[in-house]
Design a protein around this motif. Structure first.
Motif, short mmCIF file in Angstrom:
data_model
loop_
_atom_site.label_atom_id
_atom_site.label_comp_id
_atom_site.label_asym_id
_atom_site.label_seq_id
_atom_site.Cartn_x
_atom_site.Cartn_y
_atom_site.Cartn_z
N PRO A 194 7.12 -12.18 -2.78
CA PRO A 194 7.44 -11.12 -1.82
C PRO A 194 7.56 -9.74 -2.46
CG PRO A 194 9.43 -12.30 -2.42
CD PRO A 194 8.30 -13.00 -3.12
N LEU A 195 7.18 -8.73 -1.68
CA LEU A 195 7.40 -7.32 -2.02
C LEU A 195 8.43 -6.80 -1.03
CD1 LEU A 195 6.31 -4.99 -3.91
CD2 LEU A 195 4.96 -4.28 -1.93
N PHE A 196 9.53 -6.24 -1.54
CA PHE A 196 10.63 -5.79 -0.69
C PHE A 196 10.70 -4.28 -0.61
CE2 PHE A 196 11.98 -9.78 -2.72
CZ PHE A 196 12.41 -10.53 -1.63
N ASN A 197 11.27 -3.78 0.50
CA ASN A 197 11.63 -2.37 0.57
C ASN A 197 13.08 -2.20 0.12
OD1 ASN A 197 13.21 -3.21 2.74
ND2 ASN A 197 11.93 -2.22 4.30
N ALA A 198 13.61 -0.99 0.22
CA ALA A 198 14.94 -0.69 -0.31
C ALA A 198 16.06 -1.34 0.47
CB ALA A 198 15.16 0.83 -0.34
N THR A 199 15.77 -1.86 1.67
CA THR A 199 16.80 -2.55 2.45
C THR A 199 16.70 -4.06 2.33
OG1 THR A 199 15.42 -2.48 4.46
CG2 THR A 199 16.94 -0.65 4.11
N GLY A 200 15.77 -4.54 1.49
CA GLY A 200 15.66 -5.97 1.26
C GLY A 200 14.77 -6.71 2.22
N ASP A 201 14.02 -5.99 3.06
CA ASP A 201 13.06 -6.63 3.96
C ASP A 201 11.75 -6.84 3.22
OD1 ASP A 201 14.81 -6.63 6.11
OD2 ASP A 201 14.12 -4.70 6.85
N VAL A 202 11.05 -7.91 3.55
CA VAL A 202 9.73 -8.15 2.97
C VAL A 202 8.71 -7.27 3.67
CG1 VAL A 202 7.90 -9.84 2.61
CG2 VAL A 202 10.28 -10.54 2.37
N ILE A 203 7.96 -6.49 2.87
CA ILE A 203 6.95 -5.60 3.44
C ILE A 203 5.54 -5.99 3.02
CG2 ILE A 203 8.48 -3.61 3.73
CD1 ILE A 203 7.42 -2.54 1.04
N GLY A 204 5.43 -6.97 2.11
CA GLY A 204 4.11 -7.37 1.67
C GLY A 204 4.15 -8.60 0.79
N VAL A 205 2.98 -9.11 0.46
CA VAL A 205 2.83 -10.25 -0.43
C VAL A 205 2.02 -9.78 -1.64
CG1 VAL A 205 1.96 -12.60 -0.69
CG2 VAL A 205 2.81 -11.82 1.54
N ASN A 206 2.57 -9.92 -2.83
CA ASN A 206 1.85 -9.50 -4.03
C ASN A 206 0.61 -10.37 -4.22
OD1 ASN A 206 3.50 -7.31 -5.17
ND2 ASN A 206 5.07 -8.89 -5.32
N SER A 207 -0.56 -9.72 -4.34
CA SER A 207 -1.80 -10.47 -4.33
C SER A 207 -2.72 -10.24 -5.51
CB SER A 207 -2.58 -10.15 -3.04
OG SER A 207 -1.81 -10.47 -1.90
N PHE A 208 -2.88 -9.00 -5.94
CA PHE A 208 -3.83 -8.74 -7.02
C PHE A 208 -3.46 -7.48 -7.78
CE2 PHE A 208 -5.36 -6.29 -3.45
CZ PHE A 208 -5.85 -5.12 -4.00
N LYS A 209 -4.12 -7.30 -8.91
CA LYS A 209 -3.92 -6.13 -9.75
C LYS A 209 -5.28 -5.62 -10.19
CE LYS A 209 -1.86 -4.78 -14.19
NZ LYS A 209 -1.01 -5.22 -15.33
N ASP A 210 -5.47 -4.30 -10.11
CA ASP A 210 -6.72 -3.74 -10.62
C ASP A 210 -6.42 -2.40 -11.29
OD1 ASP A 210 -6.46 -1.82 -8.63
OD2 ASP A 210 -7.94 -2.73 -7.32
N SER A 211 -7.45 -1.75 -11.77
CA SER A 211 -7.28 -0.52 -12.52
C SER A 211 -6.78 0.64 -11.67
CB SER A 211 -8.61 -0.12 -13.18
OG SER A 211 -9.61 0.07 -12.18
#
Length: 215
Positions: A194-211
């Motif tokens: 999970p990717l969270f915002n500052a209030t602890g809600d999930v705002i996304g799913v970490n999926s990939f990394k690129d340049s």
């Protein structure tokens, strides 16, 4: 001094025996409140290897992750965060009792997958997914995952852009989805977490990394 006068005034208004509440940093609370709902996923087929996931429905035992974490299999192994910190080491964790997860749904295009487990620990809760609030560039995002096997790692970084209908690819697949580009340190093993915002809600799913950044 004026500063001392203000302190004396505040003290005079406090009731005898009143204890001031200690402020707990929000980032610490995000980890404390949500880490028990983040899981380690092992893919016995070997195509996805391992990754992260998180509980979205406790009653039904539903866990959200990436498609590429569960690629090539209908069954995965699931571990929730152990109470004993000494058992969090990846090499020790995988020797501990596990849950068998069933892959019940996939969305290859958006790189998402849904896993079902039969039981969920009492300490785990369904994480709150906030897909209505706008995400501001420059805000801070947080992640919990298992980068390079370093289980339940907590990281933070700036949201650097939000990209609609962004396209990316892995070696043998292509994908398209709305993407949050961020500077949260991300490595293999974070995928599906999970990717969270500052209030602890999930705002996304970490999926990939690129340049260009991480998403």
């Amino acid at each position: 001094s004026e500063y001392q006068k203000i302190k004396n005034y505040i003290s005079s208004k406090e009731k005898p025996g009143t204890k001031r509440k200690k402020y707990k940093g929000l980032s610490q609370d995000i980890y404390k409140n949500n880490a028990n709902s983040v899981v380690y996923i092992g893919n016995p087929a070997g195509k996805g290897g391992m990754g992260s996931g998180f509980l979205i429905d406790k009653k039904e035992g539903l866990i959200l992750t990436n498609w590429h974490v569960i690629e090539g299999t209908k069954k995965v192994y699931v571990w929730f965060k152990p109470d004993d910190p000494s058992k969090m080491d990846e090499n020790v964790l995988i020797t501990q009792p596990r849950l068998d997860g069933e892959v019940i749904k996939k969305n290859k295009n958006k790189d998402l997958g849904l896993v079902k487990v039969s039981t969920v620990p009492k300490k785990a809760k369904a994480l709150n997914i906030n897909n209505t609030q706008s995400i501001s560039v420059g805000s801070t995002a947080y992640s919990i995952g298992h980068p390079s096997g370093l289980t339940w790692t907590f990281n933070s970084g700036m949201v650097t852009q939000v990209r609609k209908s962004y396209q990316w690819r892995y070696r043998n697949s292509r994908h398209k989805a709305n993407v949050i580009q961020h500077e949260v340190p991300t490595n293999p093993g974070n995928s599906g977490g999970p990717l969270f915002n500052a209030t602890g809600d999930v705002i996304g799913v970490n999926s990939f990394k690129d340049s260009k950044g991480e998403a």
